[in-house]
Motif scaffolding. Structure first.
Motif, mmCIF file in Angstrom:
data_model
loop_
_atom_site.group_PDB
_atom_site.id
_atom_site.type_symbol
_atom_site.label_atom_id
_atom_site.label_comp_id
_atom_site.label_asym_id
_atom_site.label_seq_id
_atom_site.Cartn_x
_atom_site.Cartn_y
_atom_site.Cartn_z
ATOM 1 N N ALA A 91 0.837 -1.208 0.000
ATOM 2 C CA ALA A 91 0.000 0.000 0.000
ATOM 3 C C ALA A 91 0.869 1.254 0.000
ATOM 4 O O ALA A 91 0.578 2.217 -0.714
ATOM 5 C CB ALA A 91 -0.932 -0.001 1.217
ATOM 6 N N TYR A 92 1.940 1.237 0.774
ATOM 7 C CA TYR A 92 2.851 2.384 0.834
ATOM 8 C C TYR A 92 3.435 2.659 -0.549
ATOM 9 O O TYR A 92 3.453 3.801 -1.002
ATOM 10 C CB TYR A 92 3.974 2.111 1.838
ATOM 11 N N MET A 93 3.919 1.614 -1.205
ATOM 12 C CA MET A 93 4.533 1.800 -2.522
ATOM 13 C C MET A 93 3.493 2.255 -3.548
ATOM 14 O O MET A 93 3.798 3.059 -4.421
ATOM 15 C CB MET A 93 5.243 0.525 -2.975
ATOM 16 N N ASP A 94 2.270 1.759 -3.449
ATOM 17 C CA ASP A 94 1.212 2.187 -4.370
ATOM 18 C C ASP A 94 0.875 3.662 -4.190
ATOM 19 O O ASP A 94 0.619 4.378 -5.150
ATOM 20 C CB ASP A 94 -0.063 1.356 -4.155
ATOM 21 N N ILE A 95 0.875 4.121 -2.939
ATOM 22 C CA ILE A 95 0.442 5.488 -2.654
ATOM 23 C C ILE A 95 1.595 6.483 -2.650
ATOM 24 O O ILE A 95 1.502 7.560 -3.226
ATOM 25 C CB ILE A 95 -0.300 5.537 -1.298
ATOM 26 N N LEU A 96 2.688 6.130 -1.971
ATOM 27 C CA LEU A 96 3.754 7.104 -1.753
ATOM 28 C C LEU A 96 5.068 6.752 -2.435
ATOM 29 O O LEU A 96 6.028 7.508 -2.328
ATOM 30 C CB LEU A 96 4.020 7.268 -0.245
ATOM 31 N N GLY A 97 5.116 5.637 -3.117
ATOM 32 C CA GLY A 97 6.362 5.166 -3.711
ATOM 33 C C GLY A 97 7.018 6.130 -4.671
ATOM 34 O O GLY A 97 8.236 6.149 -4.820
ATOM 35 N N ASP A 98 6.234 6.952 -5.306
ATOM 36 C CA ASP A 98 6.791 7.919 -6.241
ATOM 37 C C ASP A 98 7.146 9.243 -5.569
ATOM 38 O O ASP A 98 7.584 10.178 -6.235
ATOM 39 C CB ASP A 98 5.792 8.186 -7.380
ATOM 40 N N GLY A 99 6.935 9.315 -4.262
ATOM 41 C CA GLY A 99 7.296 10.522 -3.522
ATOM 42 C C GLY A 99 6.408 11.717 -3.811
ATOM 43 O O GLY A 99 6.833 12.854 -3.693
ATOM 44 N N TRP A 100 5.166 11.484 -4.194
ATOM 45 C CA TRP A 100 4.275 12.579 -4.553
ATOM 46 C C TRP A 100 3.715 13.325 -3.354
ATOM 47 O O TRP A 100 3.192 14.410 -3.493
ATOM 48 C CB TRP A 100 3.109 12.061 -5.388
ATOM 49 N N GLU A 101 3.816 12.726 -2.170
ATOM 50 C CA GLU A 101 3.242 13.356 -0.994
ATOM 51 C C GLU A 101 4.279 13.417 0.129
ATOM 52 O O GLU A 101 4.199 12.665 1.099
ATOM 53 C CB GLU A 101 2.011 12.578 -0.526
#
Length: 150
Positions: A91-101
């Motif tokens: 879930a972390y990688m799906d949501i924040l993995g790209d560093g958008w937040e």
């Protein structure tokens, strides 16, 4: 539910098994019982957004591990902790993995540091905010779930 993530994987991913897992494995669920209300308090105070969602996700999984520890075996509780970390990492990688937040990442780190501090070590849950390690865990689980690696 079985997980493709194994306790020994953490030695490979982190260079050593994190203290968080050592404590989960080292007793009769006393540590999980202490961890669960601290995580629950953090997600309830987080409000809305990505950080709150991820805090609730790991809190729910640790709560399930605590529940399993009172009704089944210690091995089932340990398995549930691994299931929880694997699900959280995905879930972390799906949501924040790209560093958008970046604010969500900072909020998560602060929450996990507070929980760790309450348990005696501010960096106790550092595996849960280390993007590189979470990415490796997610990739490892994905590969194993596809049956390519055992």
């Amino acid at each position: 539910m079985k997980t493709a993530l194994k306790y020994d994987d953490f030695e490979w991913v982190c260079g050593d098994v994190p203290e968080l897992l050592k404590r989960c494995w080292g007793d009769d669920a006393t540590f999980v019982r202490k961890l669960e209300p601290l995580l629950k308090r953090e997600w309830q105070q987080a409000g809305h957004g990505a950080a709150a969602y991820l805090l609730r996700r790991i809190s729910d999984k640790i709560s399930a591990a605590r529940w399993v520890s009172t009704r089944r075996s210690k091995d089932s509780m340990r398995e549930q902790v691994l299931v929880g970390i694997a699900a959280y990492a995905r879930a972390y990688m799906d949501i924040l993995g790209d560093g958008w937040e970046p604010e969500a990442e900072a909020q998560l780190e602060a929450a996990f540091r507070r929980v760790g501090k309450a348990l005696g070590d501010e960096r106790l849950l550092s595996i849960l905010w280390d993007v590189d390690k979470l990415n490796i865990i997610t990739s490892l689980v994905d590969v194993r779930e596809r049956g390519v690696m055992r």
